[in-house]
Motif scaffolding. Structure first.
Motif, PDB file in Angstrom:
ATOM      1  N   ILE A 189     -26.765 -55.937  -5.072  1.00 24.95           N
ATOM      2  CA  ILE A 189     -28.000 -55.872  -5.865  1.00 24.95           C
ATOM      3  C   ILE A 189     -28.992 -54.998  -5.105  1.00 24.95           C
ATOM      4  O   ILE A 189     -29.192 -55.198  -3.905  1.00 24.95           O
ATOM      5  CB  ILE A 189     -28.604 -57.282  -6.073  1.00 24.95           C
ATOM      6  N   LEU A 238     -34.925 -54.881  -6.262  1.00 22.16           N
ATOM      7  CA  LEU A 238     -34.808 -55.946  -7.261  1.00 22.16           C
ATOM      8  C   LEU A 238     -34.811 -57.317  -6.599  1.00 22.16           C
ATOM      9  O   LEU A 238     -35.386 -58.276  -7.123  1.00 22.16           O
ATOM     10  CB  LEU A 238     -33.527 -55.774  -8.077  1.00 22.16           C
ATOM     11  N   GLN A 239     -34.206 -57.425  -5.440  1.00 26.03           N
ATOM     12  CA  GLN A 239     -34.208 -58.681  -4.710  1.00 26.03           C
ATOM     13  C   GLN A 239     -35.613 -59.033  -4.235  1.00 26.03           C
ATOM     14  O   GLN A 239     -36.004 -60.200  -4.223  1.00 26.03           O
ATOM     15  CB  GLN A 239     -33.236 -58.612  -3.531  1.00 26.03           C
ATOM     16  N   GLU A 271     -38.357 -58.113  -5.820  1.00 28.64           N
ATOM     17  CA  GLU A 271     -39.033 -58.569  -7.041  1.00 28.64           C
ATOM     18  C   GLU A 271     -38.744 -60.043  -7.277  1.00 28.64           C
ATOM     19  O   GLU A 271     -39.664 -60.835  -7.529  1.00 28.64           O
ATOM     20  CB  GLU A 271     -38.525 -57.796  -8.258  1.00 28.64           C
ATOM     21  N   GLN A 272     -37.474 -60.407  -7.214  1.00 28.14           N
ATOM     22  CA  GLN A 272     -37.078 -61.804  -7.436  1.00 28.14           C
ATOM     23  C   GLN A 272     -37.734 -62.716  -6.406  1.00 28.14           C
ATOM     24  O   GLN A 272     -38.201 -63.806  -6.745  1.00 28.14           O
ATOM     25  CB  GLN A 272     -35.560 -61.941  -7.368  1.00 28.14           C
ATOM     26  N   TYR A 273     -37.796 -62.280  -5.168  1.00 28.62           N
ATOM     27  CA  TYR A 273     -38.434 -63.049  -4.100  1.00 28.62           C
ATOM     28  C   TYR A 273     -39.911 -63.277  -4.418  1.00 28.62           C
ATOM     29  O   TYR A 273     -40.418 -64.394  -4.314  1.00 28.62           O
ATOM     30  CB  TYR A 273     -38.268 -62.309  -2.764  1.00 28.62           C
ATOM     31  N   TYR A 295     -41.421 -63.106  -7.378  1.00 33.80           N
ATOM     32  CA  TYR A 295     -41.547 -63.986  -8.540  1.00 33.80           C
ATOM     33  C   TYR A 295     -41.353 -65.447  -8.132  1.00 33.80           C
ATOM     34  O   TYR A 295     -42.077 -66.325  -8.588  1.00 33.80           O
ATOM     35  CB  TYR A 295     -40.553 -63.609  -9.637  1.00 33.80           C
ATOM     36  N   ARG A 296     -40.378 -65.714  -7.256  1.00 32.05           N
ATOM     37  CA  ARG A 296     -40.164 -67.086  -6.773  1.00 32.05           C
ATOM     38  C   ARG A 296     -41.383 -67.590  -6.016  1.00 32.05           C
ATOM     39  O   ARG A 296     -41.774 -68.748  -6.168  1.00 32.05           O
ATOM     40  CB  ARG A 296     -38.926 -67.154  -5.872  1.00 32.05           C
ATOM     41  N   ALA A 337     -40.632 -52.058  -5.673  1.00 32.11           N
ATOM     42  CA  ALA A 337     -40.558 -53.398  -6.266  1.00 32.11           C
ATOM     43  C   ALA A 337     -41.882 -53.751  -6.947  1.00 32.11           C
ATOM     44  O   ALA A 337     -41.899 -54.236  -8.089  1.00 32.11           O
ATOM     45  CB  ALA A 337     -40.216 -54.426  -5.202  1.00 32.11           C
ATOM     46  N   MET A 370     -42.730 -54.389 -10.951  1.00 30.92           N
ATOM     47  CA  MET A 370     -43.379 -55.603 -11.414  1.00 30.92           C
ATOM     48  C   MET A 370     -44.633 -55.252 -12.226  1.00 30.92           C
ATOM     49  O   MET A 370     -44.893 -55.868 -13.256  1.00 30.92           O
ATOM     50  CB  MET A 370     -43.752 -56.493 -10.227  1.00 30.92           C
TER      51      MET A 370
END
Length: 60
Positions: free
Chosen positions: A7, A11-12, A14-16, A18-19, A52, A56
């Motif tokens: 991945i 993108l990772q 971004e996910q981090y 968002y979490r 990232a 977003m």
């Protein structure tokens, strides 16, 4: 943070982020850490963090 090879790192990140928002570690309406600070914290290139955040921002 450990990154997965399959991945894209941005993108990772971004996910981090968002979490972090969902868990309440990054509060709505508050400033997030600077690009440079996030890059140091996540041990990635500043441009990767910038990408990232740009993604977003484009997603709203």
């Amino acid at each position: 943070m450990e990154f997965k090879d399959n991945i894209p790192i941005y993108l990772q990140i971004e996910q981090y982020l968002y979490r972090q928002i969902v868990m309440g570690k990054l509060k709505t309406g508050k400033k997030i850490p600077s690009v440079r600070k996030l890059a140091v914290e996540l041990t990635v290139n500043v441009n990767t963090v910038q990408r990232a955040l740009q993604q977003m921002n484009e997603q709203g």
